[in-house]
Design a protein around this motif. Structure first.
Motif, PDB file in Angstrom:
ATOM      1  N   LEU A 123      24.577   9.352  -6.108  1.00 35.42           N
ATOM      2  CA  LEU A 123      23.286  10.006  -5.905  1.00 35.42           C
ATOM      3  C   LEU A 123      23.031  10.299  -4.428  1.00 35.42           C
ATOM      4  N   GLY A 124      23.770   9.610  -3.546  1.00 38.19           N
ATOM      5  CA  GLY A 124      23.522   9.753  -2.118  1.00 38.19           C
ATOM      6  C   GLY A 124      22.174   9.186  -1.713  1.00 38.19           C
ATOM      7  N   LEU A 125      21.782   8.094  -2.390  1.00 39.65           N
ATOM      8  CA  LEU A 125      20.473   7.496  -2.110  1.00 39.65           C
ATOM      9  C   LEU A 125      20.633   6.047  -1.670  1.00 39.65           C
ATOM     10  N   THR A 126      19.776   5.647  -0.727  1.00 41.99           N
ATOM     11  CA  THR A 126      19.775   4.258  -0.284  1.00 41.99           C
ATOM     12  C   THR A 126      18.362   3.697  -0.360  1.00 41.99           C
ATOM     13  N   THR A 127      18.270   2.381  -0.587  1.00 42.34           N
ATOM     14  CA  THR A 127      16.958   1.713  -0.543  1.00 42.34           C
ATOM     15  C   THR A 127      16.737   1.078   0.825  1.00 42.34           C
ATOM     16  N   GLY A 128      17.598   1.459   1.788  1.00 38.48           N
ATOM     17  CA  GLY A 128      17.528   0.842   3.110  1.00 38.48           C
ATOM     18  C   GLY A 128      17.371   1.819   4.248  1.00 38.48           C
ATOM     19  N   GLN A 129      16.666   2.932   3.998  1.00 36.28           N
ATOM     20  CA  GLN A 129      16.335   3.805   5.134  1.00 36.28           C
ATOM     21  C   GLN A 129      15.454   3.026   6.093  1.00 36.28           C
ATOM     22  N   THR A 130      15.737   3.131   7.372  1.00 35.52           N
ATOM     23  CA  THR A 130      14.975   2.343   8.329  1.00 35.52           C
ATOM     24  C   THR A 130      14.606   3.184   9.535  1.00 35.52           C
ATOM     25  N   LEU A 131      14.109   2.544  10.546  1.00 38.98           N
ATOM     26  CA  LEU A 131      13.799   3.235  11.791  1.00 38.98           C
ATOM     27  C   LEU A 131      13.945   2.236  12.927  1.00 38.98           C
ATOM     28  N   ARG A 132      13.906   2.748  14.131  1.00 42.47           N
ATOM     29  CA  ARG A 132      14.040   1.857  15.281  1.00 42.47           C
ATOM     30  C   ARG A 132      12.697   1.244  15.622  1.00 42.47           C
ATOM     31  N   LEU A 133      12.776   0.039  16.159  1.00 40.19           N
ATOM     32  CA  LEU A 133      11.558  -0.690  16.520  1.00 40.19           C
ATOM     33  C   LEU A 133      10.646   0.166  17.404  1.00 40.19           C
ATOM     34  N   ALA A 134      11.247   0.973  18.277  1.00 42.37           N
ATOM     35  CA  ALA A 134      10.468   1.803  19.202  1.00 42.37           C
ATOM     36  C   ALA A 134       9.566   2.790  18.455  1.00 42.37           C
ATOM     37  N   ASN A 135       9.884   3.071  17.194  1.00 42.46           N
ATOM     38  CA  ASN A 135       9.091   4.037  16.424  1.00 42.46           C
ATOM     39  C   ASN A 135       8.163   3.372  15.409  1.00 42.46           C
ATOM     40  N   LEU A 136       8.109   2.044  15.451  1.00 42.69           N
ATOM     41  CA  LEU A 136       7.368   1.315  14.416  1.00 42.69           C
ATOM     42  C   LEU A 136       5.867   1.573  14.456  1.00 42.69           C
ATOM     43  N   GLN A 137       5.335   1.928  15.628  1.00 44.47           N
ATOM     44  CA  GLN A 137       3.876   2.121  15.720  1.00 44.47           C
ATOM     45  C   GLN A 137       3.413   3.372  14.985  1.00 44.47           C
ATOM     46  N   ASP A 138       4.362   4.234  14.600  1.00 46.05           N
ATOM     47  CA  ASP A 138       4.006   5.445  13.846  1.00 46.05           C
ATOM     48  C   ASP A 138       3.828   5.077  12.369  1.00 46.05           C
ATOM     49  N   ALA A 139       2.619   4.644  12.029  1.00 45.76           N
ATOM     50  CA  ALA A 139       2.355   4.096  10.692  1.00 45.76           C
ATOM     51  C   ALA A 139       2.635   5.115   9.587  1.00 45.76           C
ATOM     52  N   ASP A 173       4.781  -6.668  14.963  1.00 43.62           N
ATOM     53  CA  ASP A 173       4.274  -5.337  15.280  1.00 43.62           C
ATOM     54  C   ASP A 173       4.202  -4.398  14.074  1.00 43.62           C
ATOM     55  N   PHE A 174       4.478  -4.913  12.876  1.00 44.24           N
ATOM     56  CA  PHE A 174       4.386  -4.010  11.719  1.00 44.24           C
ATOM     57  C   PHE A 174       2.970  -3.445  11.662  1.00 44.24           C
ATOM     58  N   PRO A 175       2.838  -2.103  11.486  1.00 48.90           N
ATOM     59  CA  PRO A 175       1.568  -1.448  11.787  1.00 48.90           C
ATOM     60  C   PRO A 175       0.489  -1.514  10.709  1.00 48.90           C
ATOM     61  N   TYR A 176       0.777  -2.009   9.526  1.00 47.36           N
ATOM     62  CA  TYR A 176      -0.298  -2.059   8.511  1.00 47.36           C
ATOM     63  C   TYR A 176       0.020  -3.141   7.487  1.00 47.36           C
ATOM     64  N   ASP A 177      -0.900  -3.351   6.563  1.00 50.02           N
ATOM     65  CA  ASP A 177      -0.733  -4.358   5.514  1.00 50.02           C
ATOM     66  C   ASP A 177       0.137  -3.765   4.401  1.00 50.02           C
TER      67      ASP A 177
END
Length: 302
Positions: free
Chosen positions: A22-38, A81-85
């Motif tokens: 399927l070309g799908l992952t359940t582990g798409q992520t981002l860098r810590l530097a971009n975490l504030q973009d909720a 630093d996770f930006p929301y609940d």
DNA sequence: AGATGTCAAGCGGAT
DNA sequence: ATCCGCTTGACATCT
């Protein structure tokens, strides 16, 4: 869907994190530097959960009864630093995916990696590890998942002291212990040692066949499996993988060597069991097992 | 467009 | 004392 080992015995199979077809992952992520973009984090988690639902449907259609979620399903969930609940925002979708998995009869798990060290002598490392484990347990609870699979981690030149710290860090963490299952590794902790820690925490043991072959201690595979299987009060699970012959010891092959699988079944004997396949080929390594099992004569399973 | 190196976190082991 | 492996994707920077 279920391989008949005997009149009532069944074997189910699964794979981890992503579906290559399927070309799908359940582990798409981002860098810590971009975490504030909720907004972005929110969209990423929704995408991971959407991928999960598609993978669940695909698995059910192909007779696959287990799936391991990526630890990154909600990236940085336990980071300060996770930006929301996240539980508030994603609880409903998590529950929906859980209902789907339940309908399709698929057992879900998570397997946090090398940074999770409840036995570390460093209290900050222990605290961060427990925080991450609480996140995993919370996700499993919302999803109706089954297993939080963990290695014992470092030995710190003193195995009994490391086990003591590991046990003390997790004692009383009832939400974590409800899902926890401990696994042997290929260098440090043998099945026998994992059984000791698991006994103290009253938690079940997963035998990984490749790890055991590289780090067997005093136990035969048959003995190790039989001891581990008795620790389960839910349906037991084992890990199966094969050595990639062109890589260093412990490296997972693309697929599963059928002889490794036969040895596993032969060593288990009877009873229901779930087999999590760890292979580079993901679902492509599982399909031949599902198919092969349907035509294996009963004798071959014993 | 493609290739490369770095990114939250920790260990053990090879060199 | 330093680097690499575990596992994988993101992404900034380069060519």
């Amino acid at each position: 869907m279920h391989y008949q080992k005997g009149e009532r015995d069944t074997v189910r199979f699964g794979y981890a994190s992503q579906n290559l077809t399927l070309g799908l992952t359940t582990g798409q992520t981002l860098r810590l530097a971009n975490l504030q973009d909720a907004e972005r984090v929110h969209a990423l988690v929704r995408s991971n959960l959407s991928a999960l639902e598609e993978i669940l449907y695909w698995n059910a259609e192909h007779g696959i009864g287990l799936f391991r979620l990526s630890q990154l399903l909600i990236p940085f969930a336990s980071h300060p630093d996770f930006p929301y609940d996240w539980e508030q925002e994603h609880g409903r979708l998590l529950a929906r995916a859980g209902v789907l998995a339940g309908h399709l009869g698929i057992r879900l798990s998570m397997h946090p990696g090398q940074f999770i060290q409840p036995g570390s002598p460093n209290p900050d490392v222990r605290d961060r590890s427990v925080a991450e484990l609480r996140y995993v347990a919370r996700v499993l609870s919302l999803l109706g998942g089954a297993d939080l699979v963990l290695h014992l981690g470092g030995a710190f030149d003193n195995k009994p002291a490391a086990i003591d710290r590991f046990v003390r860090s997790l004692e009383g963490e009832e939400d974590v212990l409800k899902y926890l299952a401990l696994e042997n590794d290929e260098r440090l902790w043998t099945v026998e040692e994992v059984l000791e820690a698991a006994c103290r925490l009253r938690t079940p043991v997963i035998v990984d066949t490749l790890h055991h072959s590289l780090n067997p201690g005093e136990l035969s595979l048959r003995y190790a499996l039989n001891a581990a299987l008795t620790t389960w009060r839910r349906r037991p699970k084992v890990h199966l993988s094969s050595q990639d012959p062109s890589k260093q010891l412990g490296a997972h092959a693309w697929g599963v060597n059928m002889n490794d699988f036969r040895v596993l079944l032969d060593s288990i004997g009877g009873g229901d069991v779930d087999v999590m396949v760890e292979a580079k080929g993901k679902e492509g390594a599982v399909l031949p097992l599902v198919a092969g099992c349907q035509i294996l004569p009963l004798e071959a399973a014993r």
